[in-house]
Structure formats: C-alpha cells, structure tokens
Design an enzyme around this catalytic site. Structure first.
Site, PDB file in Angstrom:
ATOM      1  N   SER A 154      65.743 -42.488 -20.805  1.00  0.00           N
ATOM      2  CA  SER A 154      66.447 -41.238 -20.483  1.00  0.00           C
ATOM      3  C   SER A 154      67.681 -41.125 -21.372  1.00  0.00           C
ATOM      4  O   SER A 154      68.136 -42.117 -21.954  1.00  0.00           O
ATOM      5  CB  SER A 154      66.858 -41.275 -19.009  1.00  0.00           C
ATOM      6  N   TYR A 176      71.113 -45.614 -11.977  1.00  0.00           N
ATOM      7  CA  TYR A 176      70.016 -44.994 -12.746  1.00  0.00           C
ATOM      8  C   TYR A 176      70.300 -45.119 -14.244  1.00  0.00           C
ATOM      9  O   TYR A 176      69.409 -45.450 -15.026  1.00  0.00           O
ATOM     10  CB  TYR A 176      69.864 -43.532 -12.326  1.00  0.00           C
TER      11      TYR A 176
HETATM   12  P1  NAD Z   1      59.013 -37.490 -10.162  1.00  0.00           P
HETATM   13  O1  NAD Z   1      59.971 -37.870  -9.082  1.00  0.00           O
HETATM   14  O2  NAD Z   1      58.485 -36.100 -10.170  1.00  0.00           O
HETATM   15  O3  NAD Z   1      57.780 -38.482 -10.147  1.00  0.00           O
HETATM   16  C1  NAD Z   1      57.903 -39.848  -9.905  1.00  0.00           C
HETATM   17  C2  NAD Z   1      56.592 -40.310  -9.285  1.00  0.00           C
HETATM   18  O4  NAD Z   1      56.680 -41.727  -9.118  1.00  0.00           O
HETATM   19  C3  NAD Z   1      56.315 -39.702  -7.907  1.00  0.00           C
HETATM   20  O5  NAD Z   1      55.025 -39.142  -7.874  1.00  0.00           O
HETATM   21  C4  NAD Z   1      56.420 -40.887  -6.949  1.00  0.00           C
HETATM   22  O6  NAD Z   1      55.521 -40.824  -5.854  1.00  0.00           O
HETATM   23  C5  NAD Z   1      56.075 -42.041  -7.874  1.00  0.00           C
HETATM   24  N1  NAD Z   1      56.590 -43.319  -7.381  1.00  0.00           N
HETATM   25  C6  NAD Z   1      57.798 -43.563  -6.824  1.00  0.00           C
HETATM   26  N2  NAD Z   1      57.887 -44.847  -6.464  1.00  0.00           N
HETATM   27  C7  NAD Z   1      56.713 -45.427  -6.806  1.00  0.00           C
HETATM   28  C8  NAD Z   1      56.202 -46.740  -6.682  1.00  0.00           C
HETATM   29  N3  NAD Z   1      56.917 -47.733  -6.136  1.00  0.00           N
HETATM   30  N4  NAD Z   1      54.962 -46.979  -7.137  1.00  0.00           N
HETATM   31  C9  NAD Z   1      54.221 -45.994  -7.687  1.00  0.00           C
HETATM   32  N5  NAD Z   1      54.645 -44.736  -7.825  1.00  0.00           N
HETATM   33  C10 NAD Z   1      55.885 -44.453  -7.388  1.00  0.00           C
HETATM   34  O7  NAD Z   1      59.730 -37.864 -11.537  1.00  0.00           O
HETATM   35  P2  NAD Z   1      59.655 -37.144 -12.946  1.00  0.00           P
HETATM   36  O8  NAD Z   1      60.784 -36.174 -13.018  1.00  0.00           O
HETATM   37  O9  NAD Z   1      58.286 -36.688 -13.254  1.00  0.00           O
HETATM   38  O10 NAD Z   1      60.044 -38.375 -13.888  1.00  0.00           O
HETATM   39  C11 NAD Z   1      59.069 -39.250 -14.445  1.00  0.00           C
HETATM   40  C12 NAD Z   1      59.805 -40.306 -15.257  1.00  0.00           C
HETATM   41  O11 NAD Z   1      60.622 -39.673 -16.244  1.00  0.00           O
HETATM   42  C13 NAD Z   1      60.761 -41.157 -14.421  1.00  0.00           C
HETATM   43  O12 NAD Z   1      60.777 -42.459 -14.937  1.00  0.00           O
HETATM   44  C14 NAD Z   1      62.098 -40.496 -14.630  1.00  0.00           C
HETATM   45  O13 NAD Z   1      63.135 -41.402 -14.415  1.00  0.00           O
HETATM   46  C15 NAD Z   1      61.963 -40.098 -16.092  1.00  0.00           C
HETATM   47  N6  NAD Z   1      62.824 -38.993 -16.527  1.00  0.00           N
HETATM   48  C16 NAD Z   1      62.735 -37.755 -15.962  1.00  0.00           C
HETATM   49  C17 NAD Z   1      63.543 -36.722 -16.439  1.00  0.00           C
HETATM   50  C18 NAD Z   1      63.453 -35.338 -15.837  1.00  0.00           C
HETATM   51  O14 NAD Z   1      64.237 -34.462 -16.234  1.00  0.00           O
HETATM   52  N7  NAD Z   1      62.540 -35.063 -14.917  1.00  0.00           N
HETATM   53  C19 NAD Z   1      64.452 -36.966 -17.489  1.00  0.00           C
HETATM   54  C20 NAD Z   1      64.514 -38.245 -18.034  1.00  0.00           C
HETATM   55  C21 NAD Z   1      63.685 -39.255 -17.569  1.00  0.00           C
END
Ligand code: NAD
Length: 281
Positions: free
Chosen positions: A164, A177
């Site tokens: 990130s 985070y």
């Molecule tokens: P999200 O919250 O929509 O999805 C995360 C998924 O992980 C969920 O479906 C949840 O059920 C699953 N999860 C949680 N704990 C779990 C576990 N113990 N085992 C298996 N699955 C589990 O998140 P997102 O926004 O799609 O983000 C995806 C990745 O991208 C993450 O690593 C997040 O940190 C990273 N990220 C997101 C953004 C953003 O703007 N959305 C920006 C930078 C990085």
C-alpha cells in the site's frame, strides 16, 4: 479500461486470497477472462462462491474455497482441494488484508489538550494491533509457505503481494496497518531473493487511493461533495484524482505474466497517480 496488451494465462492455476473482497474479486474476474483457472479463497465462502458463479456464468473457469489465511490447516485443506480440481498453483495473489478500527487513532496529531473523548495512541488495543499485523503479514506468509512449495521450478511461477501507499510513508491514524504493509514490502523483497534460485518471482503492487464501497462515506459527504480527507488526498496526488480498481489490472497482469516480466523480481510497484513521488511542495 481496456488494456492494449493482452495477457494469456490459459491453464495457469491462479490462487487468490481475499477473493471475496472488493479488489481481489475484480482481480479474479480479470484472470479468468485471460484464461486462468481461478481459485477464489476467502473466509467468506458464500461471497467468494457468488463471484465464482459469476465468472463461470460468463464462461470462465473458477471455484470458491473457504480458507482462513491465518490457519495453516485451513490453507492446506484449500490447497489439497485446488490440487484435485485444477492442479497445483502457478500464481499466488496474497490479497487478504485490511485495517481495523481498534488499531486506529481518532486524531492525526497528539495534542496537549482536548483529547479527553478521543481514542489516542495510548488507548490503542493490543489485540487490535495484533489482528492487523497478523492479517496482513502472517496472512501473506502462511499461504506462501503452503502454496510456494508446489511452485518450485514451475515455469512462470510467481507471487504477487498487496502492499500500500502507507508502506512508503505511514498515513496518519493507522500505525499498525502502515507498519504491516511496510512489512509486506520488505517481505516481498526477502522472498524474491530467497526464491530466486528456484524460479519463483515475487513482486508486490502498492495501490494508492481508490474509491470503494467501504471508504466512499469517508471520502464524500451525502451531497457528493468531497470531505476534508479527500481534499488532502487529492492535494497530495499530482494527478489530482482517485484511482479506479481497473487501473490496477495492467500492473497486476504485467507482473504475473512471464512473457512480460520474466526479469522483474522484488519490486513494489506503486499505482498511485504520483502520490508517492510528491513531497507536497
Ligand atoms: P476487502 O476488505 O474488500 O477484502 C478483504 C477480503 O479478505 C474480504 O473478503 C475478507 O473476507 C477477506 N479476509 C479477511 N480476513 C481473512 C482471513 N483471515 N482469511 C481469509 N480471508 C480473509 O479489501 P480490499 O479493499 O479489496 O483490499 C484487498 C487488499 O488490498 C488488502 O490487502 C488491502 O489491504 C489492500 N489495499 C487496498 C486498498 C484499497 O483502496 N481498497 C489500497 C491499498 C491496499
């Protein structure tokens, strides 16, 4: 957005954790469109199943698996099922991750006065910090331990982690985070070196600010006007806009595709409209 470059992942087994989430469900669909056999792993099996059904309905090849990325037995069970259904993993996307309010301060700065009602750094909950660290760091390391074993010496094998913006410079309010994503960037480099003699490339993408269902209310008021946080973000983003999830796909496919990125190993690719390059002046 249409990529001008086409990637062919026909018959590649792509394992995606967190695949019921906003970004990784999207990634799953794109890999399926490019011919991959996609294994959607998530704690939330019902949601993963919904996305998998959508992919199959559109002619793709996908299956959903319940998997807790923090439990080795759960990951092994998913691995065994995938092996039977599709064969062993070629490409692992470690997507499960996220923050938690228990590890978030209410304010950007600690002030001498006026914080009586606020959750300060001193109030952060140890279990909240552990939750965030474990989900992001261990939740990447443990699936890698299980899946990478089968990827050794497989042509085109590679791993993509999700870091990130806050890994480069921490964002206010979210110390755990930010630190956990910094650990992901560091671990990506470590793995890239460690596996470089056995043919597994390891890279990461570092998404910048995207508008998603979850953060829309933080970024926009009910009348659609930008919040103060949005103004700050856009002022710090030279391209002066948010990214769209589809703008991650080009970088993701590039890193995953052996024909495009066979010598790319250990990079953390920022997709951020210049946020990370900008000092603010
Ligand atoms: P999200 O919250 O929509 O999805 C995360 C998924 O992980 C969920 O479906 C949840 O059920 C699953 N999860 C949680 N704990 C779990 C576990 N113990 N085992 C298996 N699955 C589990 O998140 P997102 O926004 O799609 O983000 C995806 C990745 O991208 C993450 O690593 C997040 O940190 C990273 N990220 C997101 C953004 C953003 O703007 N959305 C920006 C930078 C990085």
């Amino acid at each position: 957005m249409k990529s001008p470059i086409t990637h062919d992942f026909t018959d590649k087994v792509v394992v995606i954790t967190g695949a019921a989430g906003v970004l990784c469900s999207y990634f799953s669909k794109e890999f399926a469109k490019a011919g991959a056999k996609v294994a959607l792993l998530d704690l939330n099996q019902d949601k993963a199943q919904e996305y998998s059904d959508e992919i199959v309905k559109e002619g793709g090849n996908a299956k959903a698996y319940k998997c807790n990325v923090l439990e080795l037995e759960s990951i092994k069970t998913a691995r065994d099922a995938i092996e039977k259904d599709f064969g062993s993993c070629d490409i692992l996307i470690n997507g499960a991750g996220g923050n938690n309010p228990r590890a978030t301060t209410d304010n950007e700065y600690h002030e001498k006065n006026g914080l009586e009602e606020a959750k300060t750094f001193f109030d952060l909950d140890q279990s909240g910090i552990e939750f965030v660290f474990n989900l992001n760091f261990l939740g990447t390391l443990l699936p890698t331990q299980i899946f990478a074993k089968d990827m050794i010496d497989k042509e085109g094998a590679n791993i993509i982690n999700i870091s990130s913006m806050n890994a480069f410079t921490p964002l206010t309010k979210i110390p755990a985070y930010s630190a956990a994503k910094a650990a992901i960037s560091n671990f990506t480099q470590w793995l890239a070196v460690h596996f470089s003699h056995v043919g597994i490339r390891v890279n990461a993408i570092a998404p910048g600010f995207l508008v998603s269902k979850q953060n829309r209310t933080l970024l926009f008021n009910k009348d659609g006007s930008p919040t103060e946080r949005t103004k700050k973000i856009l002022n710090s983003t030279p391209m002066a806009r948010f990214g769209e999830p589809e703008e991650l796909i080009g970088a993701l496919m590039f890193l995953a595709d052996e024909n495009a990125a066979s010598f790319v190993n250990g990079v953390v690719l920022a997709i951020d409209g210049g946020f990370n390059a900008y000092s603010g002046v």
